[in-house]
Design a protein around this motif. Structure first.
Motif, PDB file in Angstrom:
ATOM      1  N   ALA A   1      29.674 -17.976  50.569  1.00 45.47           N
ATOM      2  CA  ALA A   1      30.574 -17.773  51.794  1.00 45.47           C
ATOM      3  C   ALA A   1      30.551 -18.958  53.052  1.00 45.47           C
ATOM      4  N   ALA A   2      29.483 -19.309  53.075  1.00 46.17           N
ATOM      5  CA  ALA A   2      29.189 -20.526  54.089  1.00 46.17           C
ATOM      6  C   ALA A   2      29.982 -21.625  53.728  1.00 46.17           C
ATOM      7  N   ARG A   3      30.033 -21.841  52.229  1.00 44.97           N
ATOM      8  CA  ARG A   3      30.731 -23.087  51.815  1.00 44.97           C
ATOM      9  C   ARG A   3      32.227 -22.971  51.818  1.00 44.97           C
ATOM     10  N   ALA A   4      32.727 -21.747  52.106  1.00 47.60           N
ATOM     11  CA  ALA A   4      33.965 -21.187  52.138  1.00 47.60           C
ATOM     12  C   ALA A   4      34.468 -21.387  50.529  1.00 47.60           C
ATOM     13  N   THR A   5      33.666 -20.966  49.665  1.00 50.55           N
ATOM     14  CA  THR A   5      34.101 -20.590  48.227  1.00 50.55           C
ATOM     15  C   THR A   5      34.782 -19.436  47.996  1.00 50.55           C
ATOM     16  N   PRO A   6      36.259 -19.600  47.460  1.00 51.30           N
ATOM     17  CA  PRO A   6      37.024 -18.250  47.571  1.00 51.30           C
ATOM     18  C   PRO A   6      36.554 -17.394  46.456  1.00 51.30           C
ATOM     19  N   GLY A   7      36.692 -15.992  46.657  1.00 50.38           N
ATOM     20  CA  GLY A   7      36.195 -15.010  45.778  1.00 50.38           C
ATOM     21  C   GLY A   7      34.581 -14.897  45.531  1.00 50.38           C
ATOM     22  N   HIS A   8      33.725 -15.102  46.762  1.00 46.71           N
ATOM     23  CA  HIS A   8      32.427 -14.963  46.564  1.00 46.71           C
ATOM     24  C   HIS A   8      32.179 -13.396  46.647  1.00 46.71           C
ATOM     25  N   ALA A   9      31.666 -12.822  45.539  1.00 43.67           N
ATOM     26  CA  ALA A   9      31.338 -11.499  45.793  1.00 43.67           C
ATOM     27  C   ALA A   9      30.437 -11.100  44.544  1.00 43.67           C
ATOM     28  N   ILE A  10      29.956  -9.889  44.696  1.00 43.73           N
ATOM     29  CA  ILE A  10      29.077  -9.395  43.530  1.00 43.73           C
ATOM     30  C   ILE A  10      29.928  -8.427  42.882  1.00 43.73           C
ATOM     31  N   VAL A  11      30.278  -8.538  41.519  1.00 42.61           N
ATOM     32  CA  VAL A  11      31.235  -7.845  40.886  1.00 42.61           C
ATOM     33  C   VAL A  11      30.477  -6.958  39.743  1.00 42.61           C
ATOM     34  N   GLY A  12      29.349  -7.128  39.464  1.00 45.07           N
ATOM     35  CA  GLY A  12      28.675  -6.227  38.473  1.00 45.07           C
ATOM     36  C   GLY A  12      27.171  -6.665  38.476  1.00 45.07           C
TER      37      GLY A  12
ATOM     38  N   ILE B   1      29.033 -16.097  37.879  1.00 47.12           N
ATOM     39  CA  ILE B   1      27.314 -16.929  38.097  1.00 47.12           C
ATOM     40  C   ILE B   1      26.608 -15.495  37.892  1.00 47.12           C
ATOM     41  N   ALA B   2      25.586 -15.586  36.994  1.00 46.17           N
ATOM     42  CA  ALA B   2      24.723 -14.541  36.809  1.00 46.17           C
ATOM     43  C   ALA B   2      23.215 -14.994  37.438  1.00 46.17           C
ATOM     44  N   VAL B   3      22.653 -14.142  38.417  1.00 43.02           N
ATOM     45  CA  VAL B   3      21.348 -14.433  39.102  1.00 43.02           C
ATOM     46  C   VAL B   3      20.619 -13.110  39.073  1.00 43.02           C
ATOM     47  N   PRO B   4      19.236 -13.230  39.311  1.00 46.04           N
ATOM     48  CA  PRO B   4      18.427 -12.189  39.192  1.00 46.04           C
ATOM     49  C   PRO B   4      19.075 -11.381  40.765  1.00 46.04           C
ATOM     50  N   ALA B   5      18.925 -10.062  40.433  1.00 45.91           N
ATOM     51  CA  ALA B   5      19.512  -9.096  41.440  1.00 45.91           C
ATOM     52  C   ALA B   5      18.816  -9.523  42.823  1.00 45.91           C
ATOM     53  N   ASP B   6      17.765  -9.958  42.877  1.00 47.56           N
ATOM     54  CA  ASP B   6      17.047 -10.150  44.380  1.00 47.56           C
ATOM     55  C   ASP B   6      17.505 -11.364  44.838  1.00 47.56           C
ATOM     56  N   ARG B   7      18.376 -12.267  44.192  1.00 47.56           N
ATOM     57  CA  ARG B   7      18.880 -13.591  44.733  1.00 47.56           C
ATOM     58  C   ARG B   7      20.264 -13.437  45.208  1.00 47.56           C
ATOM     59  N   ALA B   8      21.095 -12.339  44.708  1.00 49.16           N
ATOM     60  CA  ALA B   8      22.248 -12.232  44.562  1.00 49.16           C
ATOM     61  C   ALA B   8      22.980 -12.377  46.093  1.00 49.16           C
ATOM     62  N   ASP B   9      22.428 -11.508  47.087  1.00 44.77           N
ATOM     63  CA  ASP B   9      22.882 -11.453  48.455  1.00 44.77           C
ATOM     64  C   ASP B   9      22.882 -12.912  49.091  1.00 44.77           C
ATOM     65  N   ALA B  10      21.777 -13.602  48.887  1.00 48.24           N
ATOM     66  CA  ALA B  10      21.590 -14.801  49.396  1.00 48.24           C
ATOM     67  C   ALA B  10      22.732 -15.865  48.841  1.00 48.24           C
TER      68      ALA B  10
END
Length: 96
Positions: free
Chosen positions: A71-82, A56-65
């Motif tokens: 993570a709150a939805r227990a989605t596996p592999g939720h991480a910023i990768v690049g 998923i690509a999002v603007p940098a200022d929205r990535a952490d949110a």
């Protein structure tokens, strides 16, 4: 990059889909790999079963949110990768 715990062992056994090898060959001319990445690491990053379709690509200022929400939805592999950065069009740089 998050990797399933058992994936490196499968690669070490040679259990790599043909599509993964094709993906790695396809990016050879446009991808610069970090010096410390092994062939196994490269194969895992080129995995045909997950390459791109789960990003998923999002603007940098929205990535952490977004990561917190996933993570709150227990989605596996939720991480910023690049990140997308200025550079030569059509190229990929993989850093450790």
């Amino acid at each position: 990059m998050p990797v399933l715990d058992w994936a490196p062992a499968l690669v070490a056994q040679g259990l790599v889909p043909g599509g993964t090898k094709n993906n790695l060959t396809a990016v050879a001319g446009v991808c610069t790999w970090a010096a410390g990445l092994s062939e196994a690491d490269r194969l895992i990053l080129a995995d045909a079963q997950t390459s791109g379709g789960l990003l998923i690509a999002v603007p940098a200022d929205r990535a952490d949110a977004l990561v917190r929400d996933l993570a709150a939805r227990a989605t596996p592999g939720h991480a910023i990768v690049g990140e997308l950065v200025a550079g030569e069009a059509g190229t990929i740089r993989i850093e450790a």
